[in-house]
Design an enzyme around this catalytic site. Structure first.
Site, PDB file in Angstrom:
ATOM      1  N   ASP A   1       1.007  -1.286   0.022  1.00  0.00           N
ATOM      2  CA  ASP A   1       0.032   0.009   0.150  1.00  0.00           C
ATOM      3  C   ASP A   1       1.020   1.229  -0.066  1.00  0.00           C
ATOM      4  O   ASP A   1       1.394   1.666   1.145  1.00  0.00           O
ATOM      5  CB  ASP A   1      -0.926  -0.064   1.239  1.00  0.00           C
ATOM      6  CG  ASP A   1      -1.725   1.308   1.486  1.00  0.00           C
ATOM      7  OD1 ASP A   1      -1.964   1.934   0.435  1.00  0.00           O
ATOM      8  OD2 ASP A   1      -2.033   1.421   2.683  1.00  0.00           O
TER       9      ASP A   1
ATOM     10  N   SER B   1       0.435   4.055   2.885  1.00  0.00           N
ATOM     11  CA  SER B   1       0.651   4.057   4.428  1.00  0.00           C
ATOM     12  C   SER B   1       1.911   3.470   4.534  1.00  0.00           C
ATOM     13  O   SER B   1       2.656   3.152   3.254  1.00  0.00           O
ATOM     14  CB  SER B   1      -0.237   3.149   5.027  1.00  0.00           C
ATOM     15  OG  SER B   1      -0.058   1.635   4.710  1.00  0.00           O
TER      16      SER B   1
ATOM     17  N   ASN C   1       3.551   1.476   7.369  1.00  0.00           N
ATOM     18  CA  ASN C   1       3.764   0.323   8.322  1.00  0.00           C
ATOM     19  C   ASN C   1       3.551  -0.964   7.920  1.00  0.00           C
ATOM     20  O   ASN C   1       2.671  -1.053   6.801  1.00  0.00           O
ATOM     21  CB  ASN C   1       2.850   0.528   9.654  1.00  0.00           C
ATOM     22  CG  ASN C   1       3.489   1.738  10.437  1.00  0.00           C
ATOM     23  OD1 ASN C   1       3.169   2.730  10.284  1.00  0.00           O
ATOM     24  ND2 ASN C   1       3.965   1.295  11.725  1.00  0.00           N
TER      25      ASN C   1
ATOM     26  N   TRP D   1       2.072  -4.560   9.121  1.00  0.00           N
ATOM     27  CA  TRP D   1       1.329  -5.249  10.000  1.00  0.00           C
ATOM     28  C   TRP D   1       1.096  -6.667   9.620  1.00  0.00           C
ATOM     29  O   TRP D   1       0.598  -6.727   8.564  1.00  0.00           O
ATOM     30  CB  TRP D   1       0.558  -4.590  10.910  1.00  0.00           C
ATOM     31  CG  TRP D   1      -0.875  -4.205  10.465  1.00  0.00           C
ATOM     32  CD1 TRP D   1      -1.346  -3.188   9.709  1.00  0.00           C
ATOM     33  CD2 TRP D   1      -2.012  -5.125   9.875  1.00  0.00           C
ATOM     34  NE1 TRP D   1      -2.308  -3.273   9.073  1.00  0.00           N
ATOM     35  CE2 TRP D   1      -2.867  -4.366   9.182  1.00  0.00           C
ATOM     36  CE3 TRP D   1      -2.412  -6.428  10.434  1.00  0.00           C
ATOM     37  CZ2 TRP D   1      -4.334  -4.852   8.874  1.00  0.00           C
ATOM     38  CZ3 TRP D   1      -3.669  -6.866   9.911  1.00  0.00           C
ATOM     39  CH2 TRP D   1      -4.222  -6.319   9.011  1.00  0.00           C
TER      40      TRP D   1
ATOM     41  N   TYR E   1      -8.991   3.075  11.956  1.00  0.00           N
ATOM     42  CA  TYR E   1      -9.741   2.814  10.493  1.00  0.00           C
ATOM     43  C   TYR E   1     -10.898   3.382  10.371  1.00  0.00           C
ATOM     44  O   TYR E   1     -11.451   3.781  11.244  1.00  0.00           O
ATOM     45  CB  TYR E   1      -9.794   1.365   9.893  1.00  0.00           C
ATOM     46  CG  TYR E   1      -8.536   0.589   9.975  1.00  0.00           C
ATOM     47  CD1 TYR E   1      -7.633   1.113   8.943  1.00  0.00           C
ATOM     48  CD2 TYR E   1      -7.793  -0.222  10.933  1.00  0.00           C
ATOM     49  CE1 TYR E   1      -6.331   0.251   8.679  1.00  0.00           C
ATOM     50  CE2 TYR E   1      -6.573  -0.650  10.896  1.00  0.00           C
ATOM     51  CZ  TYR E   1      -5.927  -0.677   9.862  1.00  0.00           C
ATOM     52  OH  TYR E   1      -4.618  -1.069   9.913  1.00  0.00           O
TER      53      TYR E   1
ATOM     54  N   ASP F   1      -2.115   5.910  -5.157  1.00  0.00           N
ATOM     55  CA  ASP F   1      -1.919   4.995  -3.996  1.00  0.00           C
ATOM     56  C   ASP F   1      -2.553   3.478  -4.579  1.00  0.00           C
ATOM     57  O   ASP F   1      -3.435   3.400  -4.807  1.00  0.00           O
ATOM     58  CB  ASP F   1      -3.112   5.493  -3.087  1.00  0.00           C
ATOM     59  CG  ASP F   1      -3.458   4.834  -1.833  1.00  0.00           C
ATOM     60  OD1 ASP F   1      -2.541   3.848  -1.580  1.00  0.00           O
ATOM     61  OD2 ASP F   1      -4.451   5.059  -1.147  1.00  0.00           O
TER      62      ASP F   1
ATOM     63  N   THR G   1      -5.697   2.013  -2.755  1.00  0.00           N
ATOM     64  CA  THR G   1      -7.074   2.272  -3.169  1.00  0.00           C
ATOM     65  C   THR G   1      -7.468   1.743  -4.654  1.00  0.00           C
ATOM     66  O   THR G   1      -6.705   1.902  -5.606  1.00  0.00           O
ATOM     67  CB  THR G   1      -7.240   3.933  -3.308  1.00  0.00           C
ATOM     68  OG1 THR G   1      -6.937   4.164  -1.877  1.00  0.00           O
ATOM     69  CG2 THR G   1      -8.445   4.301  -4.087  1.00  0.00           C
TER      70      THR G   1
END
Ligand SMILES: *[C@@H]1O[C@H](CO)[C@@H](O)[C@H](O)[C@H]1NC(C)=O
Ligand SMILES: *[C@@H]1O[C@H](CO)[C@@H](O)[C@H](O)[C@H]1NC(C)=O
Length: 383
Positions: A91, A94, A96, A98, A131, A269, A272
């Site tokens: 992505d 963003s 990070n 996880w 979120y 992005d 998206t």
């Protein structure tokens, strides 16, 4: 539950220093299939709220997950020693990484178990992301992360045990976690982004990555270079206007020769699925191309007659025009057509802005040039 068939591929590992490739799989859009009605229902109930909150989150400079669960591309990474494999969405909106751990509700997913990794190191700081429809939380941990064959030792990522924010959508989603490809300034928790860590590790031939989002075949993320077979002509370079998202100046968007926006900022992005812009502008634009609001406009989404002719969208960036024909901006699923654009008002200072999501990135091959702080945009190969 019948989910569309998926081509899952493992990370390709190469012995050479050539750019490495991560095959990306696509979960096709199923917004009208009764088999995914739970997913659809969830979206209808929560989209307005989610959009508001998403806009808020973007304004704070925190992580944003664009959760159109029904048209996502993902690929695999491993965490730990021996490696535990996860499907993640790469992505660019963003920064990070996880992956999920033990939660019962996450049983459908690959779960990280740090007790089975000899390279795990405890961090324990709480990780929390807001979120649209709730929070996702867990703790930070350190471990060896492998992206496309490259090891990142002692990388600080998050193991998540609460994905409430995704609701049922996450339960049916084919990805396990998210790997942010954005810049350090939007990393939650102060560490560096995965790609920056990869650059620092000096394993890449070039500090770039590039996405190919295959239309009717798996896509590909290349780390450390580009794949010449996936684009034609030359790249047009576009300098970044901010190192947070991959943000650029937008000269204009036109339909039938007239401008449809006064906003001069866009982000590219990969997380998206659609194109997104300010609600009022998207509403007017939708009317121009003959798209009709879904649910009286509550969701910000539109449908469009699959068979009617509709004008092109022209996106002007740094002296070039990027054309999206109806065929490019409509998602046709079993004879029902979704207009591939949604209204989202991102407040200042980040917004207002346009989001050039997968609809744009399927047509145009984008090179994310970390080293030179710019994008390269070329025509993606279509066959
Ligand atoms: C945990 O990770 C965060 C983010 O990288 C870092 O700031 C913090 O110092 C780490 N804490 C421990 C105990 O390692
Ligand atoms: C893409 O192809 C179009 C039409 O073939 C051409 O006019 C345009 O310059 C190309 N764009 C890029 C970025 O190479």
């Amino acid at each position: 539950m019948k989910l569309a068939c998926l081509i899952l591929a493992l990370v390709a590992v190469s012995a050479t220093a050539a750019p490495l490739r991560i095959p990306l799989s696509k979960r096709p859009l199923n917004f009208n299939q009764p088999t995914l009605s739970m997913d659809g229902l969830k979206m209808q109930q929560t989209v307005p709220e989610r959009k508001e909150q998403m806009a808020k989150v973007m304004a704070n400079g925190d992580i944003v997950i664009n959760d159109y669960m029904n048209a996502q591309y993902y690929g695999s990474v491993t965490v730990g020693t021996p490696p535990q494999t996860f499907n993640v969405i790469f992505d660019t909106g963003s920064s990070n990484l996880w992956v999920p751990n033990k939660n019962k509700f996450l049983q459908h997913h690959n779960l990280y178990d740090h007790s089975k990794s000899s390279t795990y190191k405890k961090n324990g700081t709480v990780f929390k992301v807001q979120y649209g429809s709730g929070a996702c939380s867990g703790v930070f941990s350190e471990d060896t992360v492998n992206m496309g064959g490259y090891n990142l030792k002692d990388y600080t990522f998050a193991e998540v045990d609460n994905t409430g924010g995704f609701g049922i959508s996450y339960y049916v989603a084919k990805f396990d976690g998210i790997l942010g490809m954005g810049w350090d300034s939007i990393v939650m928790g102060g560490d560096i982004s995965p790609f920056h860590a990869l650059v620092n590790s000096k394993q890449l031939e070039e500090p770039v990555f590039a996405f190919y989002l295959g239309n009717s075949k798996p896509g590909e993320l290349v780390l450390g270079g580009v794949d010449k077979s996936h684009y034609t002509g030359d790249f047009h370079t576009v300098p970044l206007t901010s190192e947070s998202y991959w943000e650029i100046a937008l000269e204009d968007i036109k339909v039938s020769g007239s401008s449809v926006t006064s906003v001069r900022k866009a982000i590219v992005d990969s997380g998206t699925s659609l194109l997104a812009g300010p609600k009022a502008e998207v509403k007017a634009l939708a009317a121009k191309v003959g798209a009709k609001p879904v649910l009286f406009g509550l969701t910000g989404e539109y449908t469009i007659d699959c068979n009617a002719a509709a004008p092109d969208l022209e996106v002007f960036i740094n002296g070039q025009v990027y054309v999206l024909t109806k065929n490019d901006y409509v998602i046709n699923e079993a004879g029902q057509c979704l207009f591939g654009m949604v209204g989202i008002d991102v407040p200042a200072p980040r917004g207002p802005l346009w989001i050039l999501g997968d609809i744009f990135m399927r047509k145009y091959y984008v090179k994310f040039d970390f080293g030179n702080k710019q994008l390269g945009i070329a025509n993606a190969t279509t066959v």
